[in-house]
Write an enzyme that holds these catalytic residues in place. Structure first.
Site, PDB file in Angstrom:
ATOM      1  N   GLU A  61      27.751  -1.708  11.126  1.00  0.00           N
ATOM      2  CA  GLU A  61      27.610  -1.413   9.703  1.00  0.00           C
ATOM      3  C   GLU A  61      28.407  -0.140   9.406  1.00  0.00           C
ATOM      4  OE1 GLU A  61      23.153  -1.818   9.127  1.00  0.00           O
ATOM      5  OE2 GLU A  61      23.889  -3.550   8.003  1.00  0.00           O
ATOM      6  N   CYS A  72      15.298   3.461  14.301  1.00  0.00           N
ATOM      7  CA  CYS A  72      15.772   2.646  15.420  1.00  0.00           C
ATOM      8  C   CYS A  72      16.595   3.431  16.422  1.00  0.00           C
ATOM      9  CB  CYS A  72      16.608   1.502  14.870  1.00  0.00           C
ATOM     10  SG  CYS A  72      17.875   2.090  13.743  1.00  0.00           S
ATOM     11  N   TRP A  92      11.272  -2.304   7.578  1.00  0.00           N
ATOM     12  CA  TRP A  92      10.516  -1.530   6.600  1.00  0.00           C
ATOM     13  C   TRP A  92      10.742  -0.032   6.669  1.00  0.00           C
ATOM     14  CZ3 TRP A  92       8.129   1.365  10.090  1.00  0.00           C
ATOM     15  CH2 TRP A  92       7.684   0.779  11.285  1.00  0.00           C
ATOM     16  N   ASN A  93      11.552   0.418   7.634  1.00  0.00           N
ATOM     17  CA  ASN A  93      11.608   1.878   7.817  1.00  0.00           C
ATOM     18  C   ASN A  93      12.547   2.582   6.840  1.00  0.00           C
ATOM     19  OD1 ASN A  93      13.796   0.721   9.095  1.00  0.00           O
ATOM     20  ND2 ASN A  93      13.909   2.327  10.639  1.00  0.00           N
ATOM     21  N   VAL A 123      14.263  -6.427  18.455  1.00  0.00           N
ATOM     22  CA  VAL A 123      15.029  -7.290  19.359  1.00  0.00           C
ATOM     23  C   VAL A 123      14.444  -8.716  19.404  1.00  0.00           C
ATOM     24  CG1 VAL A 123      15.762  -7.627  21.762  1.00  0.00           C
ATOM     25  CG2 VAL A 123      15.938  -5.367  20.702  1.00  0.00           C
ATOM     26  N   SER A 151      11.464  -6.422   4.100  1.00  0.00           N
ATOM     27  CA  SER A 151      10.211  -6.574   4.843  1.00  0.00           C
ATOM     28  C   SER A 151       9.084  -6.641   3.816  1.00  0.00           C
ATOM     29  CB  SER A 151      10.003  -5.372   5.762  1.00  0.00           C
ATOM     30  OG  SER A 151       8.651  -5.333   6.172  1.00  0.00           O
ATOM     31  N   ILE A 158       0.834  -1.210   0.000  1.00  0.00           N
ATOM     32  CA  ILE A 158       0.000   0.000   0.000  1.00  0.00           C
ATOM     33  C   ILE A 158       0.867   1.258   0.000  1.00  0.00           C
ATOM     34  CG2 ILE A 158      -1.965  -1.080   1.196  1.00  0.00           C
ATOM     35  CD1 ILE A 158      -0.839   0.786   3.644  1.00  0.00           C
ATOM     36  N   GLU A 182      21.264  -5.483  13.765  1.00  0.00           N
ATOM     37  CA  GLU A 182      20.949  -4.064  13.976  1.00  0.00           C
ATOM     38  C   GLU A 182      19.514  -4.010  14.470  1.00  0.00           C
ATOM     39  OE1 GLU A 182      22.923  -1.672  13.911  1.00  0.00           O
ATOM     40  OE2 GLU A 182      24.602  -2.268  12.642  1.00  0.00           O
TER      41      GLU A 182
END
Ligand code: NDP
Length: 483
Positions: A457, A283, A151-152, A229, A177, A27, A249
């Site tokens: 990273e 995060c 998904w962020n 987590v 995701s 969506i 992460e």
């Protein structure tokens, strides 16, 4: 509005479809409208991706590093040429304002690819003199790495994982995701256009089960996860059973500490960036804002004023600064945390309701008088909800800031730089800022301590996590044997 890709997966250099896989509806969070329909990877798709990556990795790993880099640099050029088209797609996929996706998502991904393309050819082993005999080391790729994304920041996450992995000679199977599956497919397409051999970067869509299938396959040498987590614990355990390398992460509940002598407008700006950018779905956000008592009233009144001026609306509109949450599930979760904060006695200073710009909006929200025991101070909300807590002394705030299982990030605002360094030195966090917040340039390591993750990273530190050392002893004389 449509953003339908040619097929659900990208495997062995080609689009791949298997309609037997569970349906995935994508969506546009700005309106809730369906913009693409995909299918989760079936065992046949997962097998094709792992087998293809496994077959391709040997030759890729044996190439001269500069040749791999040249391909990655071509991909960087294509990403920069297509910046606007990619930003638009990222906004459709995530609902983040176009002014954010133009500045942050793909640009940060391109930086990572550029950085590691430059760094990889400089990675060498060492020679160890042993008095005649000697030893040397070789930094080898790990093999096939699995990347599993949240998904962020879907495209940035794909690039942050692919850049060190591929530049150092690994292949990757990436599972986005299912909420935001589109950006990684673009990356796979761009890599092929840039001349990357088929099979080096594969994208398989799916839910947790697809990630779990990757994390348990014996041909996968490493799992790099960005997620929560609880998922991290599961994936780490699955990887441990196969003795795989991991990068985790994970989530956070990071402290941002504002001392009385801080530049208050900058501290408020940082607290807003660290709670409202990407509608709070970051995060490393500083979601526990500790404000020293002497400036509390001034801090809160300016914060409320500046929060009320945030422009929310259609993420595709250039002037919009604040968009919706990514999904109905996330919206419900965030609204639940707001209700709970009120029920537990936190004082609402701004926002506190669903936004009226679309079904998935939540107003930028600030709670004051939050105490350490409240749910809002303990759990990751992953939405635009700032908790402001009071403190009096440096000792007290350090102890309270560390009183959490998380350890991703931390920030300190103070004019006294000696204090800034002193406090940061005692905070249990992997990624820290003094008089800044949430800036994550590729040159700087990014990662966590405690339950928020393992590994790093970005930066040179990531090289350790995508290579392994082979040590070679070379004898130069007769073998001295007692037998
Ligand atoms: P989840 O932990 O729910 O999911 C992360 C990924 O793991 C998804 O692709 C998910 O698939 C997959 N997955 C779920 N279960 C399994 C399993 N058993 N084995 C393998 N893979 C699995 O996180 P979200 O997507 O909800 O993202 C939000 C979280 O990510 C927040 O906690 C946030 O803090 C964290 N995050 C951390 C960052 C960091 O760098 N430290 C950066 C960005 C986000 P599916 O979606 O289909 O369930």
């Amino acid at each position: 509005m449509k953003a339908q890709p040619k097929a659900s997966h990208f495997v062995n250099g080609e689009w791949m479809e298997d309609t037997a896989g569970a349906p995935i509806e994508v969506i546009y969070p700005g309106t809730g409208e369906v913009i693409a329909r995909l299918h989760a990877g079936t065992p046949a798709v997962i097998e094709a991706a792992i087998a293809g990556a496994h077959a391709a990795q040997g030759a890729w790993g044996a190439m001269r590093p500069v040749e791999r880099s040249r391909i990655l640099m071509r991909a960087v050029a294509l990403i920069r040429e297509r910046a606007e088209e990619l930003a638009q797609l990222e906004t459709l996929d995530t609902g983040k304002p176009i002014q954010e996706t133009r500045a942050a998502d793909w640009p940060s991904g391109a930086d990572a690819l550029e950085y590691f393309a430059g760094l990889a050819p400089t990675i060498t082993g060492e020679t160890i003199p042993l008095g005649g005999d000697f030893a040397y080391t070789i930094r080898e790729p790990l093999g096939v790495c699995a990347g599993i994304g949240a998904w962020n920041y879907p495209s940035q996450i794909a690039c942050w994982k692919a850049a060190p992995a591929l530049s150092l000679g690994n292949a990757m199977v990436f599972k986005p995701s299912e909420v935001t599956p589109l950006g990684a497919l673009k990356l796979a397409e761009i890599f092929i256009e840039a001349g990357m051999p088929a099979g080096i970067f594969n994208v398989v869509q799916g839910f947790g089960a697809v990630g779990a299938a990757l994390a348990t396959d014996s041909r996968i040498a490493k799992v790099s996860l960005t997620g929560s987590v609880p998922t991290g614990r599961k994936v780490y355990a699955a990887a441990a059973a196969g003795m795989k390398h991991v990068t985790m992460e994970l989530g956070g509940k990071s402290p941002l500490i504002v001392f009385e002598d801080a530049d208050i407008e900058s501290a408020i700006g940082a607290a807003m960036l660290g709670n409202f950018y990407s509608s709070g779905q970051i995060c490393s956000n500083g979601t526990r804002v500790f404000v020293q008592k002497g400036i509390k009233a001034r801090f809160l009144s300016r914060l409320a004023e500046r929060t009320a001026a945030i422009v929310a609306g259609d993420p595709l509109d250039d002037s919009v600064q604040f968009g919706p949450l990514v999904s109905a599930a996330q919206h419900e979760k965030v609204m639940g945390y707001i209700a709970r904060a009120q029920a537990e006695g936190a004082r609402l200073v701004a926002g506190g309701a669903a936004g009226n710009q679309g079904p998935l909006f939540v107003q930028p929200t600030v709670f004051a008088d939050v105490t350490d025991e409240m749910t809002l101070a303990r759990e990751e909300v992953f939405g635009p909800v700032m908790a402001v807590l009071d403190f009096e002394t440096e000792e007290e705030v350090i102890a309270r800031a560390n009183g959490t299982e998380f350890g991703l990030a931390a920030g300190v605002f103070t004019a006294d730089l000696a204090r800034g360094h002193r406090v940061i030195a005692r905070l249990q966090a992997g990624t820290c800022w003094i008089n800044a917040y949430n800036l994550t340039p590729v040159e700087m390591p990014f990662g966590a301590v405690k339950a928020s993750g393992v590994g790093r990273e970005n930066s040179r530190a990531a090289v350790e996590h995508y290579t392994q050392v082979k040590a070679v002893y070379v004898g130069t004389g007769p073998v001295d044997s007692p037998y």
